[in-house]
Write an enzyme that holds these catalytic residues in place. Structure first.
Site, PDB file in Angstrom:
ATOM      1  N   GLU A  86      43.084  45.472  55.191  1.00  0.00           N
ATOM      2  CA  GLU A  86      43.120  45.814  53.752  1.00  0.00           C
ATOM      3  C   GLU A  86      42.050  45.056  52.964  1.00  0.00           C
ATOM      4  O   GLU A  86      42.226  44.762  51.786  1.00  0.00           O
ATOM      5  CB  GLU A  86      44.532  45.578  53.183  1.00  0.00           C
ATOM      6  N   HIS A 143      45.972  48.269  49.382  1.00  0.00           N
ATOM      7  CA  HIS A 143      44.548  48.278  48.997  1.00  0.00           C
ATOM      8  C   HIS A 143      43.788  49.402  49.683  1.00  0.00           C
ATOM      9  O   HIS A 143      43.961  49.614  50.883  1.00  0.00           O
ATOM     10  CB  HIS A 143      43.897  46.943  49.387  1.00  0.00           C
ATOM     11  N   LYS A 170      51.826  46.287  43.410  1.00  0.00           N
ATOM     12  CA  LYS A 170      50.383  46.169  43.162  1.00  0.00           C
ATOM     13  C   LYS A 170      49.582  47.165  43.994  1.00  0.00           C
ATOM     14  O   LYS A 170      49.813  47.311  45.191  1.00  0.00           O
ATOM     15  CB  LYS A 170      49.930  44.738  43.475  1.00  0.00           C
TER      16      LYS A 170
HETATM   17  O1  LIG Z   1      45.274  42.328  45.562  1.00  0.00           O
HETATM   18  C1  LIG Z   1      44.446  41.701  44.931  1.00  0.00           C
HETATM   19  C2  LIG Z   1      43.632  42.343  43.926  1.00  0.00           C
HETATM   20  C3  LIG Z   1      42.165  42.165  44.232  1.00  0.00           C
HETATM   21  O2  LIG Z   1      41.845  42.922  45.372  1.00  0.00           O
HETATM   22  C4  LIG Z   1      41.328  42.719  43.052  1.00  0.00           C
HETATM   23  O3  LIG Z   1      40.775  43.790  43.203  1.00  0.00           O
HETATM   24  O4  LIG Z   1      41.240  42.039  42.032  1.00  0.00           O
HETATM   25  C5  LIG Z   1      41.853  40.691  44.440  1.00  0.00           C
HETATM   26  C6  LIG Z   1      42.707  40.057  45.513  1.00  0.00           C
HETATM   27  O5  LIG Z   1      42.400  38.671  45.599  1.00  0.00           O
HETATM   28  C7  LIG Z   1      44.159  40.284  45.223  1.00  0.00           C
HETATM   29  O6  LIG Z   1      44.928  39.839  46.308  1.00  0.00           O
END
Ligand SMILES: O=C1C[C@@](O)(C(=O)O)C[C@@H](O)[C@@H]1O
Length: 253
Positions: A86, A143, A170
């Site tokens: 991811e 992600h 998220k």
């Molecule tokens: O999941 C996320 C969001 C993220 O991918 C971002 O796009 O800001 C940044 C990562 O560090 C965090 O774990």
């Protein structure tokens, strides 16, 4: 809305909270980075343990975690091991991933733990339950570094994470067009009616920057901003983020 309150920070209420990631590779780098980030007064701090050398090694990680906790004594700390699948920095087996998260939760040094919800869907619900029993809040995450799924798929994924019992949901996606950015924002707005939990979404890269700024309108409760180094494309420096969010908030009220 069920806000998640940690050390006086209410996630899901008011201005989106600013989370600054720590991405140091060595202990020395991390200590320096943590002290610099602390001075930036973030609402939350994320330790990206996958960026740390041998971060997949539980003993190593937990030792480092203790030091980081010591520096951020009063700031909510999110523990994240982003797997290479991811967009993270290093591979880890599913078994080691689960053990690492459970061990981190048991230390009592973290307030929130990121769980990649679609890593092994048969096990996610149980993992989330066991982490919550340790007294941490769980941020379920997903992600997509190469695409933006359809609005329907994004909403489905967020609802699935809700069904798994996470406290916060998220989703990070990569846009290829302005339409993709708008799709992510639409999915975020739709989720307001479908869950009472805080949702965090972002469209990454330059084309997605707007999504990191408009959470108060769209319904994204936390925004990730760069401290010493960005942890994902499109993160803007934390001081600029704070000024922008304040300006927007003022304009709404
Ligand atoms: O999941 C996320 C969001 C993220 O991918 C971002 O796009 O800001 C940044 C990562 O560090 C965090 O774990």
């Amino acid at each position: 809305m069920k806000t998640v309150e940690i050390k006086g920070i209410k996630i899901g209420e008011g201005i989106p909270k600013i989370c600054i990631p720590l991405t140091g590779k060595t202990k020395e780098e991390l200590i320096k980075e943590a002290e610099t980030v602390k001075n930036m007064k973030p609402d939350l701090v994320e330790w990206r343990a996958d960026c740390y050398e041998e971060g997949e090694n539980s003993e190593n990680s937990l030792e480092m975690l203790k030091t980081i906790r010591g520096i951020f004594d009063t700031i909510p700390l999110l523990f994240t091991f982003r797997t290479d699948k991811e967009g993270g920095d290093r591979p880890i087996t599913c078994v080691d991933y689960v053990n690492l998260l459970e061990n981190a939760a048991k230390t009592g040094f973290v307030d929130l733990i990121d769980v990649e919800a679609f890593c092994d869907t048969a096990k996610t619900k149980k993992l989330i339950e066991s982490l919550k029993e340790c007294g941490v809040f769980v941020v379920a995450s997903n992600h997509h570094f190469h695409r933006t799924p359809s609005i329907e798929e994004m909403v489905n994924r967020l609802e699935t994470m809700d069904g798994f019992g996470a406290d916060i949901l998220k989703l990070a996606v990569m846009p290829k067009s302005e339409e993709d950015l708008m799709s992510l924002l639409t999915a975020t707005v739709m989720m307001k009616k479908r869950t009472d939990k805080p949702v965090i979404t972002m469209s990454m890269g330059k084309a997605g920057v707007l999504s990191r700024l408009c959470g108060e309108t769209a319904g994204s409760a936390v925004t990730f901003a760069a401290g010493m180094k960005a942890s994902a494309p499109g993160q803007i420096p934390a001081d600029r983020m704070r000024r922008t969010l304040a300006l927007l908030h003022e304009s709404f009220t």
